[in-house]
Design an enzyme around this catalytic site. Structure first.
Site: not given
Lengths: 79, 257
Positions: B99, B160, B186-187, B208-209
Site C-alpha cells: 500500500k 482518520g 481513508a475517511g 482502519n480508524t
C-alpha cells in the site's frame, strides 16, 4: 579486563548501530547472531545493512563490521 | 462463483480491507479483523523495539495463510523513502503487495501525488503489486493506472477524519475510466460512509480508524462488513433515480367515492 584482552587478541569487538542504538558485538558476529541475541524470529523481520537489504538466506553469512549501521524492522499495526 | 474481485493474482469475496493500527491490544485487533470478514489487512513497517523482551508480535495474531498482508509505506514523505519501506516490507517475506503512501503534509496527511507516481513507477518495475493511496483526482488515478498500479485508492476524506466520502462525483468519474480496482481508502467513519462508497460502484473500501477508533471496535467491524455488503448489493441492484417530487407507490386508480 580479561574479556577485553581476549577480544583484542581475537581481533577486537565491532561497534555497530542497531536501530539507532550503539552496540558492541564480538568480532565475527553475523546478522543471524545479532537477531538471535535480540531474540528475534527471522521469519518476522527484515534487515538492512548500511541501507542495503540483507536477504534472509544471507543472515548467517553476513558478518558485521566496525561502523556498520543495521536496521531491523517488523510489521506493526498500521492503516 | 460469487461476486468476487481480484488483485495481484488473488481473488477476494470480501470487499473490506482492514487496517491494524490503533487497537487497544493485539487480541482486539484479531477479534475486529475476524468480525469484519476481511481477507486483506494492512500493516506498517517499523523498527523492532530492542528493549521489548515480550516477543509478542502482531504477526502472532494475524494468520498470513488466511489474510493477504498489505504492508504500507505510511509516514514516508519522499518517493525514495517509500521505495525503501516497500522493499523492507517485501523482505519480511509475506508477499509482493504494497500500500503505497507518500504523504505531502502532516496536518492533512494528503498524498504527494507527484512523489507517489514516481515511487509507483519504481515499485511496479521491481515487481510489486502496487496499491497507491491518492487524492480523489481522476487524472491522477489515470496516471497511476497507466504506471501499472494494480489498484487506485482515492481517499474519501483525510486519514482518520471520519468525514466519509466527501466527493462521490469524483470517485464516479474515476470509476468510469478505471480498468483496475478502485478502493476508497481513508475517511470512512461509520457504516453509512462505507455503504455510500460501495454504492458508487467502488471495488472495495479500506478502513482502519473507523473501526479501531469506535467505542466497540468489534461491533463496528461487523457493522462495516454489513454496510460494505449492503452497499455492494445496492450498486448491483441499481438504485432509483433521485427526483424532486413525489411519485405515489399506491395505485391512483380504484379509489372509492
Amino acid at each position: 579486563m580479561a574479556a577485553c584482552f581476549w577480544g583484542r587478541e581475537a581481533g577486537g569487538a565491532v561497534r555497530v548501530t542497531v536501530n539507532g542504538q550503539q552496540k558492541e558485538e564480538a568480532n565475527g558476529t553475523t546478522v543471524a547472531d545479532l537477531a538471535a541475541s535480540l531474540k528475534l524470529d527471522a521469519r518476522n523481520i527484515a534487515v538492512e545493512l548500511n541501507r542495503a537489504i540483507v536477504k534472509k538466506s544471507e543472515y548467517g553469512s553476513t558478518v558485521l563490521h566496525d561502523g556498520d549501521t543495521v536496521e531491523i524492522v517488523t510489521f506493526v499495526g498500521g492503516g | 462463483m460469487g461476486d468476487t474481485w481480484s488483485i495481484g493474482g488473488r481473488a477476494f469475496s470480501s470487499r473490506l480491507i482492514v487496517g491494524t493500527g490503533k487497537y487497544a491490544s493485539f487480541e482486539q485487533t484479531r477479534q475486529a479483523i475476524e468480525a469484519s470478514g476481511t481477507e486483506m489487512v494492512t500493516v506498517a513497517v517499523r523498527r523492532v523495539n530492542l528493549s521489548d523482551k515480550s516477543q509478542d508480535s502482531l504477526l502472532h495474531y494475524i494468520d498470513p495463510k488466511r489474510y493477504v498482508i498489505l504492508p504500507n509505506t505510511a509516514g514516508c514523505y519522499t518517493a525514495d523513502e517509500a521505495v525503501r519501506y516497500a522493499r523492507l516490507g517485501r523482505e519480511v517475506g509475506l508477499g509482493e503487495f504494497v500500500k503505497l503512501e507518500v504523504i505531502g503534509d502532516p496536518k492533512t496527511l494528503f498524498p504527494d501525488n507527484e512523489a507517489t507516481l514516481e515511487a509507483a513507477k519504481a515499485l511496479v518495475k521491481e515487481g510489486f503489486v502496487v496499491m497507491p493511496y491518492t487524492s480523489d483526482d481522476p487524472i491522477m488515478a489515470h496516471k497511476l493506472q497507466d504506471a501499472g498500479c494494480a489498484a487506485v485508492m482515492p481517499l474519501g476524506a483525510p486519514i482518520g477524519s471520519g468525514l466519509g466520502l466527501r466527493n462521490p462525483y469524483n470517485v464516479r468519474i474515476i470509476l468510469e475510466a478505471a480498468k483496475v480496482p478502485v478502493i476508497v481508502d481513508a475517511g470512512v467513519g461509520t457504516a453509512s460512509d462505507a455503504a455510500i462508497a460501495m454504492e458508487q460502484g467502488c471495488t472495495a473500501v479500506l478502513i482502519n480508524t473507523g473501526i479501531a477508533g469506535a467505542k466497540d471496535p468489534v461491533l463496528m467491524a461487523q457493522a462495516m462488513k454489513d454496510a460494505v455488503a449492503a452497499g455492494r448489493k445496492a450498486f448491483l441492484a441499481g438504485r432509483i433515480p433521485k427526483k424532486l417530487y413525489a411519485q405515489a407507490s399506491s395505485p391512483v386508480d380504484g379509489m372509492i367515492e
